[in-house]
Motif scaffolding. Structure first.
Motif, PDB file in Angstrom:
ATOM      1  N   ARG A   1      17.802  36.817  55.387  1.00  0.00           N
ATOM      2  CA  ARG A   1      17.512  35.623  54.917  1.00  0.00           C
ATOM      3  C   ARG A   1      18.018  34.454  55.814  1.00  0.00           C
ATOM      4  NH1 ARG A   1      22.183  33.435  51.838  1.00  0.00           N
ATOM      5  NH2 ARG A   1      23.901  35.357  51.936  1.00  0.00           N
ATOM      6  N   GLN A   2      16.809  33.540  56.011  1.00  0.00           N
ATOM      7  CA  GLN A   2      17.893  31.937  56.037  1.00  0.00           C
ATOM      8  C   GLN A   2      18.581  30.924  56.116  1.00  0.00           C
ATOM      9  OE1 GLN A   2      14.593  28.764  57.806  1.00  0.00           O
ATOM     10  NE2 GLN A   2      14.049  30.503  58.198  1.00  0.00           N
TER      11      GLN A   2
ATOM     12  N   GLN B   1      20.249  30.875  49.850  1.00  0.00           N
ATOM     13  CA  GLN B   1      19.989  32.079  48.784  1.00  0.00           C
ATOM     14  C   GLN B   1      18.764  33.358  49.324  1.00  0.00           C
ATOM     15  OE1 GLN B   1      18.138  31.302  45.564  1.00  0.00           O
ATOM     16  NE2 GLN B   1      17.317  29.002  45.891  1.00  0.00           N
ATOM     17  N   ALA B   2      20.223  34.579  48.423  1.00  0.00           N
ATOM     18  CA  ALA B   2      18.894  35.730  48.844  1.00  0.00           C
ATOM     19  C   ALA B   2      17.194  35.939  49.139  1.00  0.00           C
ATOM     20  CB  ALA B   2      19.311  36.564  47.315  1.00  0.00           C
ATOM     21  N   ALA B   3      17.222  36.493  50.035  1.00  0.00           N
ATOM     22  CA  ALA B   3      15.686  37.069  50.369  1.00  0.00           C
ATOM     23  C   ALA B   3      14.921  37.912  48.865  1.00  0.00           C
ATOM     24  CB  ALA B   3      15.308  37.860  51.492  1.00  0.00           C
ATOM     25  N   LYS B   4      13.206  37.664  48.731  1.00  0.00           N
ATOM     26  CA  LYS B   4      12.728  38.859  47.767  1.00  0.00           C
ATOM     27  C   LYS B   4      12.434  38.957  48.718  1.00  0.00           C
ATOM     28  CE  LYS B   4      13.807  36.471  43.475  1.00  0.00           C
ATOM     29  NZ  LYS B   4      13.336  36.345  41.986  1.00  0.00           N
TER      30      LYS B   4
ATOM     31  N   ASP C   1      20.552  40.602  51.392  1.00  0.00           N
ATOM     32  CA  ASP C   1      20.369  40.103  52.469  1.00  0.00           C
ATOM     33  C   ASP C   1      19.505  39.828  53.526  1.00  0.00           C
ATOM     34  OD1 ASP C   1      22.770  38.295  51.715  1.00  0.00           O
ATOM     35  OD2 ASP C   1      24.358  38.937  52.094  1.00  0.00           O
TER      36      ASP C   1
ATOM     37  N   VAL D   1       7.269  38.563  52.955  1.00  0.00           N
ATOM     38  CA  VAL D   1       7.895  37.744  52.039  1.00  0.00           C
ATOM     39  C   VAL D   1       8.016  36.704  51.104  1.00  0.00           C
ATOM     40  CG1 VAL D   1       9.620  35.512  53.048  1.00  0.00           C
ATOM     41  CG2 VAL D   1       8.704  36.991  54.643  1.00  0.00           C
TER      42      VAL D   1
ATOM     43  N   GLN E   1       8.251  32.414  49.655  1.00  0.00           N
ATOM     44  CA  GLN E   1       8.760  31.661  50.813  1.00  0.00           C
ATOM     45  C   GLN E   1       7.481  30.542  50.620  1.00  0.00           C
ATOM     46  OE1 GLN E   1       7.128  30.447  54.114  1.00  0.00           O
ATOM     47  NE2 GLN E   1       9.101  30.550  55.230  1.00  0.00           N
TER      48      GLN E   1
ATOM     49  N   ARG F   1      12.740  30.496  49.485  1.00  0.00           N
ATOM     50  CA  ARG F   1      13.886  31.874  50.884  1.00  0.00           C
ATOM     51  C   ARG F   1      13.141  32.449  51.804  1.00  0.00           C
ATOM     52  NH1 ARG F   1      16.140  34.249  46.236  1.00  0.00           N
ATOM     53  NH2 ARG F   1      15.714  33.068  43.397  1.00  0.00           N
TER      54      ARG F   1
ATOM     55  N   VAL G   1      12.615  33.514  55.835  1.00  0.00           N
ATOM     56  CA  VAL G   1      13.165  35.006  56.052  1.00  0.00           C
ATOM     57  C   VAL G   1      12.986  34.683  57.668  1.00  0.00           C
ATOM     58  CG1 VAL G   1      13.153  37.273  56.227  1.00  0.00           C
ATOM     59  CG2 VAL G   1      13.337  36.227  54.142  1.00  0.00           C
TER      60      VAL G   1
END
Length: 259
Positions: free
Chosen positions: A124-125, A128-131, A148, A205, A208, A211, A213
């Protein structure tokens, strides 16, 4: 009359750290030093990160690489000694390593490619958690991983970041890849999977750019990716030499029985 066996030629390369530079000077004075192109064996002085760099640079050339530890970790390295190098390399165990090929797609359809000997990682960048949706060989296996990050590790990389993320240790000759989540939130209890090394893994991702990535192949990073495809290379290989009696398999067993 026995024909005398010709002595192997070495190219000594250094990470640039003072200890590594000193080691190169000593070894060159003892055994001679030729260019990487002319050498039978490349001797890398440094740590694991530098060894991976040398392996990437010599990938597909047929050159054999023998590492000696002048760094901090050195899990992939042999013990540093100046004496008996000819004999050590002559009796060394050779392991063939195949890298991962990472292909990313970013905004506007921009694609990039990179090789990874250890792992391909998504992170994750932002806060916010990545999905991330996970597809294996064209079949969606997980609609939504909230985390993460997530890792695809080779056997060589299974003792690196993958292990720190509670992923499995994989023997070097096992035809497997480790798929390991980093701090999974949903599904919270998912601990990853072992995949065939013939598998193609695709990450999409979701949500986006809310979130964002990043994707990393060893040390090559691509920011704000939309999708990442990972597969083991079918053509490229590198050869790594380990001292007899201290092979990769022995190190893997020792690591698993540490307490």
């Amino acid at each position: 009359m026995h024909q005398q066996r010709s002595r192997k030629t070495f190219a000594f390369v250094s990470s640039g750290a003072p200890d590594a530079e000193e080691a190169v000077a000593m070894l060159s004075a003892t055994y001679g030093d030729v260019s990487v192109e002319e050498a039978d064996v490349i001797v890398a002085l440094g740590g694991d990160g530098f060894l991976l760099q040398v392996l990437r640079e010599t990938m597909g050339t047929g050159k054999r690489v023998y590492g000696m530890n002048r760094g901090t970790v050195g899990f992939l390295m042999n013990e540093f000694r100046t004496e008996g190098l000819d004999e050590r390399i002559e009796t060394a165990d050779a392991e063939t390593i195949r890298p991962l090929e990472m292909e990313t797609v970013s905004e506007g359809g921009v694609t990039s490619r990179a090789l990874a000997i250890n792992e391909v990682s998504l992170f994750r960048q932002s806060y916010q958690a990545a999905k991330i949706r996970i597809t294996i060989d064209g079949q969606v296996r997980m609609d939504e991983l909230i985390c993460d990050g997530v890792i695809v590790a080779t056997p060589a990389g299974s003792t690196a970041y993958n292990l720190s993320a509670q992923g499995p240790i994989v023997p070097l000759d096992a035809p497997l890849l480790a798929l390991t989540p980093v701090c999974p939130f949903r599904p919270r209890r998912w601990r990853g999977a072992l995949l065939s090394n013939r598998s193609t893994v695709r990450f999409d991702v979701l949500e986006q750019p809310k979130r964002p990535v990043n994707a990393v192949a060893d040390h090559t990073e691509v920011k704000s990716v939309l999708s990442v495809t990972v597969r083991e290379s079918a053509t490229l290989t590198a050869t790594l030499l380990f001292d007899a009696g201290h092979s990769w398999d022995e190190r893997i067993l020792a690591e698993q029985f540490r307490y």
